[in-house]
Scaffold this active site. Structure first.
Site, short mmCIF file in Angstrom:
data_model
loop_
_atom_site.label_atom_id
_atom_site.label_comp_id
_atom_site.label_asym_id
_atom_site.label_seq_id
_atom_site.Cartn_x
_atom_site.Cartn_y
_atom_site.Cartn_z
N SER A 67 0.69 -1.43 0.21
CA SER A 67 -0.29 -0.07 0.17
C SER A 67 0.50 0.96 -0.03
O SER A 67 2.63 1.20 0.79
CB SER A 67 -0.74 -0.31 1.33
OG SER A 67 -1.66 -0.81 1.13
N1 SAH Z 1 -0.93 -4.75 4.28
C1 SAH Z 1 0.32 -5.54 3.01
C2 SAH Z 1 -0.95 -4.75 1.01
C3 SAH Z 1 -0.47 -5.93 0.91
S1 SAH Z 1 -2.23 -5.90 -0.30
C4 SAH Z 1 1.79 -5.02 2.62
O1 SAH Z 1 1.42 -3.77 3.88
O2 SAH Z 1 2.31 -4.61 1.80
C5 SAH Z 1 -2.80 -7.13 -0.29
C6 SAH Z 1 -2.79 -8.67 0.37
O3 SAH Z 1 -4.54 -9.67 0.68
C7 SAH Z 1 -2.52 -9.20 -0.96
O4 SAH Z 1 -1.46 -9.88 -0.93
C8 SAH Z 1 -3.39 -10.17 -0.85
O5 SAH Z 1 -3.19 -11.33 -1.98
C9 SAH Z 1 -3.83 -10.17 0.34
N2 SAH Z 1 -5.07 -10.69 0.32
C10 SAH Z 1 -6.36 -11.01 -0.75
N3 SAH Z 1 -7.37 -11.54 0.48
C11 SAH Z 1 -6.94 -12.14 1.38
C12 SAH Z 1 -8.12 -12.68 2.10
N4 SAH Z 1 -8.95 -13.68 2.05
N5 SAH Z 1 -7.00 -13.09 2.89
C13 SAH Z 1 -6.04 -12.56 3.22
N6 SAH Z 1 -4.99 -11.96 2.60
C14 SAH Z 1 -6.07 -11.06 1.85
#
Ligand code: SAH
Length: 222
Positions: A67
């Site tokens: 993000s």
């Molecule tokens: N907090 C992260 C943001 C990653 S983007 C950071 O700081 O880098 C969001 C993430 O959510 C992705 O890696 C995606 O694979 C994950 N995601 C999507 N659906 C999900 C679910 N149902 N449960 C867990 N993770 C999920």
């Protein structure tokens, strides 16, 4: 791992100044973001000033993104975190947000549905000495491995189609969930769980949001 030289520290100070100008006031959030090298959480080939651009999301593995710094600061501020609170993060991704929560002395569990990211980020966080517990799963119903565990705070970093009731079950009464919700257009919601039934959930709308979707099931493909 690329060392945290003074040039990168200066980039982070500028990032934090910009976050302040944009309205982030929680000093514990700002201190954690000033301290933590964001470049440790992306590929070394991405080492550039844009990593610290507060409006820039960056691609990581599995077509996911880390993000924007502004979004990390905004969501973390909305959590109203106190030290030693238990936090469930949904969407481990790069682990950057996880490490920010750890820097703020939270006790963090984090869930990721992409196996590649889960494995890689779990190892990275351990090598950096962060004690977050990592889980592989889709978290619509919390963390099955931690049955009966309930959290002070839940932070969702992917866009949910609606408020997942199974996830609300693992939030303490009196707790807060921060979650982007919506199909197509998403809104950033802060939900106060004043009681167990949905009528007792107080929902604040904090405006437009844009996240990768929250999907069902685990994914073992690359
Ligand atoms: N907090 C992260 C943001 C990653 S983007 C950071 O700081 O880098 C969001 C993430 O959510 C992705 O890696 C995606 O694979 C994950 N995601 C999507 N659906 C999900 C679910 N149902 N449960 C867990 N993770 C999920």
């Amino acid at each position: 791992m690329t060392p945290d030289i003074p040039k990168y520290q200066a980039w982070r100070r500028r990032m934090v100044d910009q976050l302040r100008e944009r309205g982030i006031t929680d000093e514990t959030v700002l201190a954690a973001m000033e301290k933590l090298p964001r470049h440790w959480f992306v590929s070394d080939t991405l080492l550039d000033t844009f990593l610290y651009d507060i409006d820039r999301a960056i691609e990581i593995d599995c077509e996911q993104t880390i993000s924007k710094p502004y979004t990390v600061a905004w969501q973390t501020q909305l959590l109203s975190l106190q030290p030693l609170m238990t936090v469930l993060e949904v969407g481990t991704g790069s682990g950057y947000q996880t490490a920010i929560l750890c820097e703020m002395s939270a006790r963090v569990h984090t869930v990721e549905r992409q196996h590649t990211l889960y494995r890689k980020t779990k190892a990275l966080l351990a090598s950096l000495n962060y004690h977050a517990k990592c889980f592989l799963g889709d978290s619509f119903n919390g963390v099955p491995e931690m049955a009966d565990f309930i959290y002070d705070r839940i932070l969702v970093t992917c866009g949910a189609p609606n408020i997942p009731t199974g996830l609300m079950k693992v939030l303490k009464v009196g707790g807060i969930m921060v979650i982007p919700v919506g199909i197509g257009e998403q809104r950033m919601l802060r939900i106060y769980k004043d009681g167990d039934t949905p009528e007792q959930w107080r929902i604040e709308d904090h405006g437009d949001a844009k996240f990768v979707p929250m999907l069902q099931g685990r994914n073992f493909e690359k």
